[in-house]
Design a protein around this motif. Structure first.
Motif, PDB file in Angstrom:
ATOM      1  N   ASN A 198     -10.035   0.397  45.802  1.00  0.00           N
ATOM      2  CA  ASN A 198     -11.187  -0.804  45.208  1.00  0.00           C
ATOM      3  C   ASN A 198     -10.058  -1.773  45.636  1.00  0.00           C
ATOM      4  OD1 ASN A 198     -12.906   1.043  44.040  1.00  0.00           O
ATOM      5  ND2 ASN A 198     -11.738   0.716  42.038  1.00  0.00           N
ATOM      6  N   VAL A 199      -8.927  -2.475  45.399  1.00  0.00           N
ATOM      7  CA  VAL A 199      -8.578  -3.599  46.088  1.00  0.00           C
ATOM      8  C   VAL A 199      -8.494  -3.104  47.708  1.00  0.00           C
ATOM      9  CG1 VAL A 199      -7.617  -4.044  43.749  1.00  0.00           C
ATOM     10  CG2 VAL A 199      -6.231  -2.810  45.766  1.00  0.00           C
TER      11      VAL A 199
ATOM     12  N   GLU B  44      -8.033   2.546  42.281  1.00  0.00           N
ATOM     13  CA  GLU B  44      -7.984   1.277  42.075  1.00  0.00           C
ATOM     14  C   GLU B  44      -7.071   1.022  43.312  1.00  0.00           C
ATOM     15  OE1 GLU B  44      -7.944  -2.633  40.901  1.00  0.00           O
ATOM     16  OE2 GLU B  44      -8.562  -0.777  40.294  1.00  0.00           O
TER      17      GLU B  44
ATOM     18  N   THR C 295      -0.624  -7.610  50.688  1.00  0.00           N
ATOM     19  CA  THR C 295      -1.195  -7.102  49.146  1.00  0.00           C
ATOM     20  C   THR C 295      -0.459  -7.244  48.010  1.00  0.00           C
ATOM     21  OG1 THR C 295      -3.501  -6.352  50.205  1.00  0.00           O
ATOM     22  CG2 THR C 295      -3.062  -6.063  47.728  1.00  0.00           C
ATOM     23  N   ASP C 296      -0.013  -7.991  47.264  1.00  0.00           N
ATOM     24  CA  ASP C 296       0.891  -8.035  46.340  1.00  0.00           C
ATOM     25  C   ASP C 296      -0.049  -7.453  44.649  1.00  0.00           C
ATOM     26  OD1 ASP C 296       2.714  -7.631  43.613  1.00  0.00           O
ATOM     27  OD2 ASP C 296       2.797 -10.180  44.669  1.00  0.00           O
ATOM     28  N   LEU C 297       0.513  -6.060  44.653  1.00  0.00           N
ATOM     29  CA  LEU C 297      -0.828  -5.604  43.141  1.00  0.00           C
ATOM     30  C   LEU C 297       0.711  -5.365  42.339  1.00  0.00           C
ATOM     31  CD1 LEU C 297      -2.195  -2.837  45.362  1.00  0.00           C
ATOM     32  CD2 LEU C 297      -2.832  -5.236  44.522  1.00  0.00           C
ATOM     33  N   ARG C 298       1.032  -5.841  42.179  1.00  0.00           N
ATOM     34  CA  ARG C 298       2.373  -6.162  40.367  1.00  0.00           C
ATOM     35  C   ARG C 298       1.670  -6.177  39.812  1.00  0.00           C
ATOM     36  NH1 ARG C 298       7.576  -8.964  43.353  1.00  0.00           N
ATOM     37  NH2 ARG C 298       6.051 -10.556  44.570  1.00  0.00           N
ATOM     38  N   ALA C 299       0.706  -7.374  39.489  1.00  0.00           N
ATOM     39  CA  ALA C 299       0.380  -7.919  38.305  1.00  0.00           C
ATOM     40  C   ALA C 299      -1.505  -6.728  38.769  1.00  0.00           C
ATOM     41  CB  ALA C 299      -0.566  -8.847  38.741  1.00  0.00           C
ATOM     42  N   THR C 300      -1.544  -6.101  39.238  1.00  0.00           N
ATOM     43  CA  THR C 300      -2.320  -5.121  39.104  1.00  0.00           C
ATOM     44  C   THR C 300      -2.162  -4.159  38.094  1.00  0.00           C
ATOM     45  OG1 THR C 300      -3.640  -6.045  41.230  1.00  0.00           O
ATOM     46  CG2 THR C 300      -4.085  -3.537  40.190  1.00  0.00           C
ATOM     47  N   PHE C 301      -0.879  -3.424  38.633  1.00  0.00           N
ATOM     48  CA  PHE C 301      -0.596  -2.181  37.678  1.00  0.00           C
ATOM     49  C   PHE C 301       1.051  -2.727  37.295  1.00  0.00           C
ATOM     50  CE2 PHE C 301      -2.121  -0.751  41.650  1.00  0.00           C
ATOM     51  CZ  PHE C 301      -3.366   0.205  41.191  1.00  0.00           C
TER      52      PHE C 301
END
Length: 269
Positions: free
Chosen positions: A229-230, A226, A252-258
């Protein structure tokens, strides 16, 4: 005195040889990351170790901060101190948090009590506490070899790159991680690979623990996929797990992704 022991990531981790003493020789690049604990040291009537934040297994006497104090106190006339560790860096996560806590205890005691311990001697003390501990005395990018306690400078700067660390809360002991690897010499010198652009690292800079641990914990493999992927230009597991990291060219803010995992993100220095 208040200090902030930081984490590290492994960029590449090759298990090259099993030693006669039961340890393994490795090759890796250790790189500091600003995910930190907080350690406060103050003079007290009796020695005491306390912790808050993430629960630390065992009693205070087993903690590496306590062991670091006792090690220095055995050679110097130190008064009793109170050590309070606010634990943020996940445990058993491949980030070296406990090792960093120990090394920063050595450095803080040296400064607090004006002991004038040389850097070389601080590194020697740190090696006695654990393989990763010595790295955090200088706390700058380094090519690491031997048990992970021998270092040489490496001309690698990722300054300005954005890093996202994802920890799914799986505790992996070193014993579990090493039980699944087969030591073998590296096919390519990691130091040479890291001189090439980061865009060329994906299939060349490997963590030897991933093959076994990804088959056992498929979630780890999914997180790494992932991250790519992002938009990560490079992604890997750090150390013996279970934290995965992705390096990005842009924030890149990935807090909502995980959302269900611990996520730390910020710029590299």
């Amino acid at each position: 005195m208040l200090v902030f022991p930081n984490a590290k990531i492994n960029i590449g981790l090759n298990i090259v040889e099993k030693r006669q003493d039961g340890f393994h020789n490795i090759e890796s690049c250790f790189y500091p990351v600003d995910w930190t604990d907080a350690l406060e040291i103050s003079v007290a009537d009796n020695f005491r170790f306390q912790s808050s934040g993430i629960t630390i297994p065992g009693d205070g006497s087993d903690n590496l901060c306590s062991k670091a104090y006792q090690l220095i106190a055995s050679d110097y006339d130190l008064p009793p101190v109170n050590l309070h560790l606010l634990k943020h860096i996940p445990i058993g996560a491949g980030l070296g948090g406990g090792s960093s806590d120990a090394a920063f205890t050595i450095k803080a005691l040296n400064q607090l009590f004006s002991l004038e311990i040389s850097v070389e001697k601080q590194i020697s003390y740190a090696r006695r506490l654990g393989s990763d501990c010595a790295f955090f005395i200088l706390d700058r990018p380094a090519y690491c070899y031997g048990k992970g306690d021998e270092f040489e400078e490496i001309a690698l700067s990722l300054q300005g790159k954005w890093i996202v660390l994802v920890n799914p809360g799986i505790h992996i002991s070193s014993a579990e991680a090493y039980a699944g690897v087969r030591a073998q010499p590296s096919e390519e010198d990691l130091r040479k690979i890291l001189k090439d652009p980061i865009t060329s690292w994906k299939d060349r800079v490997r963590n030897d623990f991933e093959a076994t641990l990804f088959s056992r914990y498929t979630l780890l493999k999914e997180i790494k996929s992932e991250l790519y992927n992002v938009g990560a230009v490079y992604a890997s597991m750090s150390g013996s797990g279970s934290t995965l990291f992705g390096i990005f060219d842009q924030e890149t803010d990935l807090r909502a992704t995980f959302p269900e995992f611990k996520v730390w993100q910020g710029h590299l220095k």
